[in-house]
Design a protein around this motif. Structure first.
Motif, short mmCIF file in Angstrom:
data_model
loop_
_atom_site.label_atom_id
_atom_site.label_comp_id
_atom_site.label_asym_id
_atom_site.label_seq_id
_atom_site.Cartn_x
_atom_site.Cartn_y
_atom_site.Cartn_z
N GLU A 1 10.39 142.42 71.63
CA GLU A 1 11.85 142.56 71.65
C GLU A 1 12.27 143.78 72.48
OE1 GLU A 1 15.50 143.53 68.59
OE2 GLU A 1 13.68 142.63 67.80
N PHE A 2 11.55 144.88 72.33
CA PHE A 2 11.87 146.09 73.09
C PHE A 2 11.76 145.85 74.59
CE2 PHE A 2 10.33 149.83 75.35
CZ PHE A 2 11.42 150.66 75.19
N VAL A 3 10.67 145.25 75.01
CA VAL A 3 10.47 145.00 76.45
C VAL A 3 11.57 144.09 76.98
CG1 VAL A 3 8.94 143.91 78.14
CG2 VAL A 3 7.99 145.46 76.42
N GLU A 4 11.92 143.07 76.23
CA GLU A 4 12.96 142.14 76.68
C GLU A 4 14.33 142.81 76.80
OE1 GLU A 4 13.37 138.27 75.39
OE2 GLU A 4 11.32 137.76 75.94
N THR A 5 14.64 143.72 75.89
CA THR A 5 15.98 144.33 75.90
C THR A 5 16.07 145.55 76.79
OG1 THR A 5 15.48 145.63 73.92
CG2 THR A 5 16.56 143.50 73.59
N ARG A 6 15.01 146.31 76.98
CA ARG A 6 15.10 147.59 77.70
C ARG A 6 14.47 147.57 79.09
NH1 ARG A 6 18.79 150.63 76.73
NH2 ARG A 6 17.61 152.44 77.27
N TYR A 7 13.83 146.48 79.47
CA TYR A 7 13.11 146.43 80.74
C TYR A 7 14.03 146.72 81.93
CZ TYR A 7 10.07 144.92 84.46
OH TYR A 7 9.31 144.89 85.60
N VAL A 8 15.15 146.08 81.99
CA VAL A 8 16.06 146.23 83.14
C VAL A 8 16.55 147.68 83.24
CG1 VAL A 8 18.29 145.53 84.11
CG2 VAL A 8 16.76 143.82 83.15
N HIS A 9 16.89 148.28 82.12
CA HIS A 9 17.35 149.67 82.14
C HIS A 9 16.23 150.60 82.63
CE1 HIS A 9 19.68 153.19 81.10
NE2 HIS A 9 18.59 153.67 80.52
N LEU A 10 15.02 150.40 82.14
CA LEU A 10 13.90 151.22 82.59
C LEU A 10 13.64 151.05 84.08
CD1 LEU A 10 11.43 150.69 79.61
CD2 LEU A 10 12.57 152.83 80.24
N ARG A 11 13.77 149.82 84.57
CA ARG A 11 13.55 149.58 86.00
C ARG A 11 14.62 150.25 86.84
NH1 ARG A 11 13.78 143.67 88.24
NH2 ARG A 11 15.94 144.23 87.99
N ARG A 12 15.87 150.24 86.39
CA ARG A 12 16.93 150.94 87.12
C ARG A 12 16.69 152.44 87.14
NH1 ARG A 12 21.80 147.63 84.42
NH2 ARG A 12 21.64 145.78 85.69
N THR A 13 16.28 152.98 86.03
CA THR A 13 15.97 154.41 85.97
C THR A 13 14.81 154.73 86.90
OG1 THR A 13 16.76 154.55 83.69
CG2 THR A 13 15.29 156.30 84.45
N ALA A 14 13.79 153.91 86.89
CA ALA A 14 12.65 154.13 87.78
C ALA A 14 13.09 154.04 89.24
CB ALA A 14 11.55 153.11 87.50
N TYR A 15 13.99 153.12 89.55
CA TYR A 15 14.48 153.00 90.92
C TYR A 15 15.23 154.27 91.35
CZ TYR A 15 17.09 151.54 95.00
OH TYR A 15 17.62 151.49 96.26
N LEU A 16 16.04 154.80 90.44
CA LEU A 16 16.75 156.04 90.76
C LEU A 16 15.77 157.19 90.97
CD1 LEU A 16 19.79 155.86 88.34
CD2 LEU A 16 19.81 155.63 90.83
N LEU A 17 14.67 157.16 90.26
CA LEU A 17 13.68 158.21 90.43
C LEU A 17 12.94 158.10 91.76
CD1 LEU A 17 12.17 158.28 86.84
CD2 LEU A 17 13.48 160.12 87.94
N CYS A 18 12.51 156.89 92.10
CA CYS A 18 11.64 156.75 93.29
C CYS A 18 12.34 156.18 94.51
CB CYS A 18 10.42 155.91 92.94
SG CYS A 18 10.76 154.16 92.66
N GLY A 19 13.41 155.42 94.34
CA GLY A 19 14.15 154.89 95.48
C GLY A 19 13.60 153.62 96.09
N GLU A 20 12.61 153.01 95.47
CA GLU A 20 12.02 151.77 95.98
C GLU A 20 11.85 150.79 94.82
OE1 GLU A 20 8.27 152.69 97.79
OE2 GLU A 20 9.04 154.59 98.55
N TRP A 21 12.33 149.57 95.00
CA TRP A 21 12.27 148.59 93.91
C TRP A 21 10.84 148.22 93.55
CZ3 TRP A 21 15.80 148.10 90.54
CH2 TRP A 21 17.14 148.23 90.87
N HIS A 22 9.98 148.03 94.54
CA HIS A 22 8.60 147.63 94.24
C HIS A 22 7.85 148.74 93.52
CE1 HIS A 22 8.88 143.85 96.31
NE2 HIS A 22 9.37 144.46 97.37
#
Length: 175
Positions: free
Chosen positions: A11-32
């Motif tokens: 449930e956690f992965v399903e609900t928070r995955y997108v938010h974590l990915r956006r945060t990671a993108y802001l940190l690194c600047g690359e989607w992959h």
């Protein structure tokens, strides 16, 4: 394995995955790269949760994501591919109208900050964390968070002033 833990993790992965990915993108600047960072972080979170070492999946996952990003950054560019075709063109955001152009310009400016400043700015202003929380996640003093935030925002203002002039927001404020 405890089925309740597995259910909570799923449930956690399903609900928070997108938010974590956006945060990671802001940190690194690359989607992959952001996708790789999140996958690595979630793998570590799952292992720790199965061992019963996690009190809050949300807080722990953000902390692990930040550590994975900083560790990856410390290893340097030898592990990452680089676009050598035209570095200047790769840094320029595509021309888009309206809010998207502003967002792309701000993201490009964010990418120019050093890793620790970028992490501090993302945690303080994207994640909306307090100085105390940011210091705890980064493992630094509150004074370091304040100085890194100030330096990061000053650098962003300077970069954005050069690329956008004075940026007016819908509430009438100026960056």
């Amino acid at each position: 394995m405890n089925k309740e833990i597995e259910s909570d993790l799923h449930e956690f992965v399903e609900t928070r995955y997108v938010h974590l990915r956006r945060t990671a993108y802001l940190l690194c600047g690359e989607w992959h790269r952001a996708e790789d960072l999140v996958q690595t972080a979630l793998a570590r979170v799952v292992v720790a949760a199965r061992r019963g070492r996690v009190d809050s999946l949300d807080a722990y996952s953000r902390q692990v994501l930040l550590r994975v990003y900083l560790d990856d950054n410390r290893r340097g560019s030898r592990r990452r591919e680089r676009n050598w075709a035209d570095p200047a063109a790769a840094a320029e955001p595509p021309a888009v109208a309206g809010d998207q152009a502003v967002a792309l310009t701000v993201l490009a400016a964010l990418r120019t900050l050093p890793a620790r400043q970028r992490a501090t700015v993302v945690l303080r202003y994207w994640e909306d964390r307090s100085v105390e929380d940011t210091a705890a996640v980064l493992g630094v003093s509150e004074g370091t968070v304040k100085s890194q935030s100030a330096k990061g925002l000053a650098a962003l203002r300077q970069i954005l002033a050069g690329s956008l002039g004075e940026l007016m927001f819908s509430d009438g404020g100026v960056l």
